[in-house]
Design an enzyme around this catalytic site. Structure first.
Site, PDB file in Angstrom:
ATOM      1  N   LYS A 194       0.864  -1.176   0.000  1.00 54.30           N
ATOM      2  CA  LYS A 194       0.000   0.000   0.000  1.00 54.30           C
ATOM      3  C   LYS A 194       0.900   1.225   0.000  1.00 54.30           C
ATOM      4  CE  LYS A 194      -3.666   2.306   2.558  1.00 54.30           C
ATOM      5  NZ  LYS A 194      -4.641   2.195   3.653  1.00 54.30           N
ATOM      6  N   ARG A 204     -10.793   9.586   1.773  1.00 53.41           N
ATOM      7  CA  ARG A 204     -10.709  10.273   3.073  1.00 53.41           C
ATOM      8  C   ARG A 204     -11.819  11.316   3.208  1.00 53.41           C
ATOM      9  NH1 ARG A 204      -4.071  10.797   3.216  1.00 53.41           N
ATOM     10  NH2 ARG A 204      -3.700   8.551   3.047  1.00 53.41           N
ATOM     11  N   LYS A 216       1.227   9.820   6.045  1.00 50.17           N
ATOM     12  CA  LYS A 216       1.290   8.384   6.333  1.00 50.17           C
ATOM     13  C   LYS A 216       2.575   7.743   5.806  1.00 50.17           C
ATOM     14  CE  LYS A 216      -3.717   7.726   6.805  1.00 50.17           C
ATOM     15  NZ  LYS A 216      -4.863   6.787   6.604  1.00 50.17           N
ATOM     16  N   LYS A 247      -1.992  -1.573  -3.998  1.00 50.84           N
ATOM     17  CA  LYS A 247      -2.877  -0.417  -3.966  1.00 50.84           C
ATOM     18  C   LYS A 247      -2.066   0.861  -4.033  1.00 50.84           C
ATOM     19  CE  LYS A 247      -5.769   1.768  -0.563  1.00 50.84           C
ATOM     20  NZ  LYS A 247      -6.287   1.753   0.759  1.00 50.84           N
ATOM     21  N   SER A 273      -9.962   5.284  -4.908  1.00 51.31           N
ATOM     22  CA  SER A 273     -10.898   6.390  -5.102  1.00 51.31           C
ATOM     23  C   SER A 273     -10.396   7.429  -6.102  1.00 51.31           C
ATOM     24  CB  SER A 273     -11.210   7.032  -3.750  1.00 51.31           C
ATOM     25  OG  SER A 273     -10.032   7.489  -3.118  1.00 51.31           O
ATOM     26  N   TYR A 312     -14.727   1.078  -7.464  1.00 48.95           N
ATOM     27  CA  TYR A 312     -16.019   1.756  -7.264  1.00 48.95           C
ATOM     28  C   TYR A 312     -16.882   1.632  -8.517  1.00 48.95           C
ATOM     29  CZ  TYR A 312     -13.479   3.328  -3.225  1.00 48.95           C
ATOM     30  OH  TYR A 312     -12.740   3.324  -2.063  1.00 48.95           O
TER      31      TYR A 312
HETATM   32  C1  PBG Z   1      -7.669   3.206   5.487  1.00 50.30           C
HETATM   33  C2  PBG Z   1      -7.831   3.002   4.034  1.00 50.30           C
HETATM   34  C3  PBG Z   1      -7.600   3.943   3.017  1.00 50.30           C
HETATM   35  C4  PBG Z   1      -8.054   3.363   1.818  1.00 50.30           C
HETATM   36  C5  PBG Z   1      -8.504   2.078   2.134  1.00 50.30           C
HETATM   37  N1  PBG Z   1      -8.350   1.861   3.509  1.00 50.30           N
HETATM   38  C6  PBG Z   1      -7.123   5.357   3.065  1.00 50.30           C
HETATM   39  C7  PBG Z   1      -5.831   5.682   3.660  1.00 50.30           C
HETATM   40  O1  PBG Z   1      -4.970   4.830   3.885  1.00 50.30           O
HETATM   41  O2  PBG Z   1      -5.675   6.863   3.959  1.00 50.30           O
HETATM   42  C8  PBG Z   1      -8.057   4.051   0.489  1.00 50.30           C
HETATM   43  C9  PBG Z   1      -8.989   3.519  -0.543  1.00 50.30           C
HETATM   44  C10 PBG Z   1      -9.339   4.450  -1.658  1.00 50.30           C
HETATM   45  O3  PBG Z   1      -8.731   5.526  -1.849  1.00 50.30           O
HETATM   46  O4  PBG Z   1     -10.268   4.103  -2.405  1.00 50.30           O
HETATM   47  N2  PBG Z   1      -6.637   2.623   6.138  1.00 50.30           N
END
Ligand code: PBG
Length: 322
Positions: A194, A204, A216, A247, A273, A312
């Site tokens: 990730k 978010r 992060k 991801k 997203s 989505y």
């Molecule tokens: C939370 C999480 C996130 C996503 C999935 N689980 C956001 C982040 O890490 O800030 C993002 C998924 C997306 O953008 O569709 N831990």
């Protein structure tokens, strides 16, 4: 000319006979955002093809998806600010509406495969995936919190636990906790690679989970790296993950390919997203043809090596296959 590659493209019948990649509704996972309340279907401004659903409306949406052949759902809760705290205690509270929703969904639709999200950020007053102390994200003290969250989710009926927090050692901690609680059949889909991407913005917004301070980057991966993805996947394999995930998807197709060829384990890609928002924006402007773009995009992610795709656009894609 002895070799004329165009001969194998001359008709739809020949083209479909030699098509190497296929994507169908069975490869799709539909993400859904859950809020407290009833009768809610609240469009997300920066992700207009997605909504915040209350349980009653989400039930209908899941019913519609099932009719289209989509039976895998990953659910994310939008937690009211007053239920958030430093240690994410609401994440395993028996009154937690996310956990209760999972139980009710499984009661109504026993065949669905429900995937959870394990991370502190939706429940944390700091908005981070781990415990924050003096501005730092503390790894080892986060693990027991994630384990409690995972066991509560398994108890609620989630079929697959999805740790998205990127703490070291979380898969093993969660596996041992699930087994100790008797949930040996509950799977783990690890967010293995990730990246610290700017593409999570609309997500978010949807959950109101922007970090209250900092970023992060000390736990999510540096977009320039692929060796780290191999290390993370190796660890997740050893720690007992049943699925690994990459991801975002489109900007990281090389990572999907690399992990798929290096590890014999079901591999999932999250078309996140921001990726979906970009595509949506170009299509509503009339710059791209949505009916053609959605299947081509999802197919590309499969071709790179993903067994499963979270998007989505999953429902829209399944509708287009009808
Ligand atoms: C939370 C999480 C996130 C996503 C999935 N689980 C956001 C982040 O890490 O800030 C993002 C998924 C997306 O953008 O569709 N831990």
């Amino acid at each position: 000319m002895l070799r004329r590659p165009r001969r194998n493209r001359k008709s739809q019948a020949v083209r479909s006979a030699i098509a190497e990649t296929y994507i169908g509704e069975q490869h799709m996972i539909m993400p859904l955002f859950l809020v407290l309340g009833s009768g809610i279907k609240d469009q997300i401004a920066s992700l207009p093809m997605a909504y915040r659903w209350s349980l009653d409306t989400m039930m209908n949406e899941i019913g519609e998806c099932l009719l289209l052949g989509i039976d895998k759902f990953i659910i994310f809760p939008a937690i009211p600010e007053e239920l958030k705290d430093k240690t994410a205690t609401y994440s395993y509270d028996p009154d937690n509406f996310y956990l209760q929703a999972a139980t009710k969904i499984k009661e109504k639709y026993p065949t669905v495969c429900l995937i959870s999200d394990v991370a502190m950020d939706p429940y944390s007053s700091d908005g981070h995936d781990g415990l924050v102390r003096d501005g730092k994200i503390i790894n080892d003290e986060t693990l027991p919190i994630l384990a409690k969250m995972a066991v509560a989710q398994a108890e609620a009926g989630f079929d697959i636990i999805g740790p998205s927090d990127m703490m070291d050692g979380r898969v093993e901690t969660i596996r041992f906790a699930l087994d100790a609680a008797g949930y040996t059949d509950t799977s783990i889909m690890s967010y293995t690679a990730k990246y610290a991407s700017a593409l999570y913005g609309p997500f978010r917004d949807a959950l109101d989970s922007v970090p209250k301070g900092g970023d992060k980057k000390t736990y999510q991966m540096d977009p320039s790296n692929i060796n780290e993805a191999l290390i993370e996947a190796q660890l997740d394999m050893e720690e007992g993950a049943d699925f690994i995930m990459i991801k975002p998807a489109l900007h990281y197709l090389d990572v999907i390919r690399e992990l798929k060829t290096s590890f014999s384990i079901p591999t999932v890609a999250y078309h996140v997203s921001g990726e979906c928002a970009m595509l949506y924006a170009a299509c509503v402007n009339g710059w791209l043809d949505r009916k053609k773009m959605v299947p081509e995009t999802l197919l590309s992610i499969r071709r790179a090596g993903a067994d499963l795709v979270i998007s989505y656009f999953a429902k829209e894609f399944a509708e287009s296959l009808q």
